[in-house]
Design an enzyme around this catalytic site. Structure first.
Site, PDB file in Angstrom:
ATOM      1  CE  LYS A  51       9.666 -14.340  -8.868  1.00  0.00           C
ATOM      2  NZ  LYS A  51       9.221 -13.062  -8.496  1.00  0.00           N
ATOM      3  CB  SER A 303       5.348 -20.614  -5.534  1.00  0.00           C
ATOM      4  OG  SER A 303       6.503 -20.698  -4.673  1.00  0.00           O
TER       5      SER A 303
END
Length: 403
Positions: A51, A303
């Site tokens: 992010k 991720s």
């Protein structure tokens, strides 16, 4: 629509805060799948997840006037930390609205990255509503977690790295929550080589992308239920849906049980901590959620690695159960000296390791002369567990295998 040039332009801005992360060939998962598997370790990123890339690019492209007024967003996890650090690094004030019951560790981490945290509401939707109120009241810029071209372009820098670090890549496997990550990565890799296949993966309990593609319009599901909280969204975004339609070859799902087993594999075989959302790409590969050829070069994206420790404990136990390495049994013994020893001798004879024994004489479901026994055992797999249970039953025990 994002193009390769947009993502290449984002790369220098993203590099101001985010770091390049390793991509490593895995002997373990290559042997398990028959494909040639390389793992992209974005769980080693600053703040522990991807992010930070999109947040950095979005904030870097703000006007000077907008930077002066600051940014605001809503998040219960990785996006909160990414926005906080990205803003602090360039001197931009940030306010993050988090649900009142957000994990304390995530709240503290977000504050430590320099944001003002506002706790509001019982869930993300309530937090987002308050964040938009602050946006209007203070004229701040709202940094969306996924449905924003600059955020998507920042996430897409991962796609550039994947192709550079693994030039022979044939398939990239990417988690989907709101869709910002896969939109950016798919635009990047397809811009470099249209023949690279992009597979999106959602948790079965939070699957909106596949039905949206089938229907030709965004589908909003009523409820989400998954251990992969980082991708537990009710719908993909408007902008991301268009990119998924354009660039993504296939969207598949994996179950929570498959995610849990994959997280255990990563801990045990790869010595790395990955959160549920970060494990879905590898889970889809291991459990054949999509078709691939022998020797195909596949890059599952890990991720993120921000998993709550209590959640991780539960996931490990669930994973061990699914792998047949944790066995919980209930049976009834005559309440006399030596009965328990006889039972345990059978378990020991099979090489099972005892985690715990619960001995109950008070159950109203048994005779007064009996005792109910629950055993928690470490075993080597499903075949080992089945052999032990068979031996107990052959010895006359009425055995119930518990979840």
């Amino acid at each position: 629509m994002l193009e390769l040039a947009d993502i290449e332009a984002a790369r220098e801005r993203v590099a101001q805060t985010a770091r390049g992360t390793p991509l490593e060939y895995s002997h373990t998962y290559t042997a398990m799948t028959g494909a040639e598997v390389h793992l992209k370790h974005e769980n080693f990123q600053r703040t522990g997840a991807f992010k930070i890339r999109g947040a950095t690019n979005r904030i870097a492209t703000l006007s000077e006037a907008a930077k002066e007024k600051g940014v605001v967003t809503a998040s219960a996890g990785n996006h909160a930390q990414g926005v906080a650090l990205a803003a602090t690094r360039v001197g931009v004030d940030s306010t993050i609205v988090m649900p009142e019951h957000a994990p304390t560790a995530k709240v503290k981490a977000t504050e430590n990255y320099g944001a003002e945290v506002v706790l509001h509401g019982a869930n993300y939707d309530a937090a987002a509503e308050r964040a938009h109120e602050i946006e209007r009241e203070e004229d701040r810029t709202y940094v969306h977690a996924f449905d924003d071209e600059q955020v998507m372009a920042g996430q897409g820098t991962l796609g550039l790295e994947i192709v550079e670090e693994c030039p022979d890549v044939e398939t990239v496997v990417v988690p989907i929550g709101g869709g910002g990550l896969i939109s950016g990565i798919a635009a990047a890799v397809k811009g470099i080589d249209p023949d690279i296949r992009v597979i999106g993966v959602q948790a079965a309990g939070a699957s909106s992308a596949a039905p949206s593609l089938q229907k030709g319009e965004r589908v909003v599901i009523d409820d989400v239920e998954t251990i992969a909280d980082g991708i537990a969204t009710r719908s993909i975004g408007d902008r991301t849906f268009a990119h998924i339609q354009e660039y993504v070859d296939e969207v598949v799902t994996v179950t929570d049980a498959e995610i849990a087993v994959t997280m255990v594999y990563l801990l045990e075989r790869s010595k790395t901590v990955v959160e549920g959302a970060g494990a879905v790409g590898l889970a889809a590969t291991i459990f054949d959620a999509f078709d691939y050829d022998e020797g195909e070069v596949i890059v599952p994206l890990l991720s993120g690695g921000n998993v709550d420790m209590n959640t991780l404990t539960t996931v490990i136990m669930r994973g061990l159960v699914e792998m047949g390495r944790y066995l919980k049994l209930r049976t009834v013994l005559k309440d006399r000296p030596g009965s328990l020893e006889e039972l345990l001798a059978i378990a020991a004879g099979h090489g099972a390791n005892i985690y715990s024994i619960h001995h109950d004489r008070t159950s109203r479901e048994i005779e007064l002369s009996d005792a109910e026994i629950e055993l928690e055992l470490e075993v080597r797999g499903h075949d080992h567990a089945d052999a032990l249970v068979d031996s107990l039953r052959q010895a006359g025990y009425q055995v119930e295998q518990l979840d």
